[in-house]
Design a protein around this motif. Sequence first.
Motif, PDB file in Angstrom:
ATOM      1  N   SER A  19      -0.557   4.395  -0.473  1.00 25.34           N
ATOM      2  CA  SER A  19      -1.539   5.493  -0.518  1.00 25.34           C
ATOM      3  C   SER A  19      -1.038   6.759   0.171  1.00 25.34           C
ATOM      4  O   SER A  19      -1.517   7.848  -0.120  1.00 25.34           O
ATOM      5  CB  SER A  19      -2.868   5.050   0.088  1.00 25.34           C
TER       6      SER A  19
ATOM      7  N   THR B  63     -15.005 -14.571   1.371  1.00 23.21           N
ATOM      8  CA  THR B  63     -14.313 -13.729   2.366  1.00 23.21           C
ATOM      9  C   THR B  63     -15.049 -12.432   2.683  1.00 23.21           C
ATOM     10  O   THR B  63     -14.737 -11.800   3.661  1.00 23.21           O
ATOM     11  CB  THR B  63     -12.912 -13.379   1.859  1.00 23.21           C
ATOM     12  N   GLU B  64     -15.964 -12.028   1.871  1.00 22.91           N
ATOM     13  CA  GLU B  64     -16.627 -10.740   2.155  1.00 22.91           C
ATOM     14  C   GLU B  64     -17.789 -10.927   3.117  1.00 22.91           C
ATOM     15  O   GLU B  64     -18.599 -11.788   2.963  1.00 22.91           O
ATOM     16  CB  GLU B  64     -17.145 -10.119   0.861  1.00 22.91           C
TER      17      GLU B  64
ATOM     18  N   VAL C  53      -6.912  -1.499  -1.195  1.00 23.30           N
ATOM     19  CA  VAL C  53      -6.536  -2.799  -0.639  1.00 23.30           C
ATOM     20  C   VAL C  53      -7.562  -3.879  -0.991  1.00 23.30           C
ATOM     21  O   VAL C  53      -7.196  -5.004  -1.345  1.00 23.30           O
ATOM     22  CB  VAL C  53      -6.371  -2.702   0.898  1.00 23.30           C
ATOM     23  N   GLU C  54      -8.847  -3.528  -0.893  1.00 27.26           N
ATOM     24  CA  GLU C  54      -9.876  -4.530  -1.180  1.00 27.26           C
ATOM     25  C   GLU C  54      -9.800  -5.017  -2.621  1.00 27.26           C
ATOM     26  O   GLU C  54      -9.842  -6.216  -2.889  1.00 27.26           O
ATOM     27  CB  GLU C  54     -11.256  -3.953  -0.883  1.00 27.26           C
TER      28      GLU C  54
ATOM     29  N   ASP D  49       0.844  -1.198   0.000  1.00 22.37           N
ATOM     30  CA  ASP D  49       0.000   0.000   0.000  1.00 22.37           C
ATOM     31  C   ASP D  49       0.876   1.243   0.000  1.00 22.37           C
ATOM     32  O   ASP D  49       1.686   1.448   0.902  1.00 22.37           O
ATOM     33  CB  ASP D  49      -0.906  -0.006   1.225  1.00 22.37           C
TER      34      ASP D  49
ATOM     35  N   MET E 191      -6.775  -7.180  -3.089  1.00 22.12           N
ATOM     36  CA  MET E 191      -6.948  -8.554  -2.608  1.00 22.12           C
ATOM     37  C   MET E 191      -7.726  -9.391  -3.614  1.00 22.12           C
ATOM     38  O   MET E 191      -7.399 -10.550  -3.850  1.00 22.12           O
ATOM     39  CB  MET E 191      -7.686  -8.548  -1.265  1.00 22.12           C
TER      40      MET E 191
ATOM     41  N   LEU F 265      -6.705   1.845   6.057  1.00 18.17           N
ATOM     42  CA  LEU F 265      -7.068   0.899   5.010  1.00 18.17           C
ATOM     43  C   LEU F 265      -8.387   0.226   5.340  1.00 18.17           C
ATOM     44  O   LEU F 265      -8.571  -0.290   6.441  1.00 18.17           O
ATOM     45  CB  LEU F 265      -5.972  -0.160   4.861  1.00 18.17           C
ATOM     46  N   LYS F 266      -9.301   0.231   4.378  1.00 19.52           N
ATOM     47  CA  LYS F 266     -10.586  -0.445   4.558  1.00 19.52           C
ATOM     48  C   LYS F 266     -10.450  -1.892   4.107  1.00 19.52           C
ATOM     49  O   LYS F 266     -10.001  -2.165   3.001  1.00 19.52           O
ATOM     50  CB  LYS F 266     -11.659   0.267   3.738  1.00 19.52           C
ATOM     51  N   MET F 267     -10.823  -2.816   4.998  1.00 24.75           N
ATOM     52  CA  MET F 267     -10.797  -4.232   4.644  1.00 24.75           C
ATOM     53  C   MET F 267     -12.117  -4.833   5.059  1.00 24.75           C
ATOM     54  O   MET F 267     -12.283  -5.239   6.210  1.00 24.75           O
ATOM     55  CB  MET F 267      -9.653  -4.930   5.359  1.00 24.75           C
ATOM     56  N   GLY F 268     -13.062  -4.868   4.145  1.00 23.24           N
ATOM     57  CA  GLY F 268     -14.392  -5.366   4.482  1.00 23.24           C
ATOM     58  C   GLY F 268     -15.032  -4.463   5.514  1.00 23.24           C
ATOM     59  O   GLY F 268     -15.106  -3.251   5.327  1.00 23.24           O
TER      60      GLY F 268
END
Lengths: 132, 132
Positions: free
Chosen positions: A50, A131-132, A106-107, A48, A110, B7-10
Amino acid sequence: MERIPILKMGDFLLVTIQVDLYDQLAENLETDLVNSVKKHNSKGVLIDISSVSIIDSFMGRILGNIGIMSRIMGAQSVIVGMQPAVAMTLVELGLTLTGVSTALNVEKGMELLRSKILLSEGQSDDYDNDTE
Amino acid sequence: MERIPILKMGDFLLVTIQVDLYDQLAENLETDLVNSVKKHNSKGVLIDISSVSIIDSFMGRILGNIGIMSRIMGAQSVIVGMQPAVAMTLVELGLTLTGVSTALNVEKGMELLRSKILLSEGQSDDYDNDTE
């Protein structure tokens, strides 16, 4: 704080670059990353960037190196969160990051990693993506 | 680089603290974090401090604040990756981080967050935990 932390998340490793990479730090990151890939048997590396708003040829080269090293170690790598100005600078510097995949966040990174891993393993039929 | 990336992860947000938090940076982080919780309707916040090797009372207080703010916004928070020396310093400083959950690493932190969210939502019967 002389090392950039590498976070293990399942089959993936996540690296967030928040500081300017000087020589020693970049070298440590490369070493730590390949060791982590081996140790955790990781299938993918997410980098990342960002919060990187200024990029130079050194940092661009390091990003390229990490991608190549990961591939040699058998892991896929994706760079996420690149700011528009950084992308423009990279192109102006002539660093097109050939062979390095990128994603918006990131999402999405992935998702891309998962599809790349599926593609390389050729087992897209029986994989349950829950996974979601 | 004046902001720490979130960071957004789900359903979760992940923050990796790699630099010393001075006043403005800490304030930005708090603001960004509560705004992100609202924007993404996040249920949990993970704060990774694995690369923090020196902690002072200011940083300890910020960590506590983030936990309290997240809870008020309706999100659970977990601090992960604390180094043993940091834990010892916090106790010596009298900062016991009351109300803040901790876990050894990001993966364990995510598990803890999931169980805390399940507990708070009371829907442990029909949740399918298939993320690994």
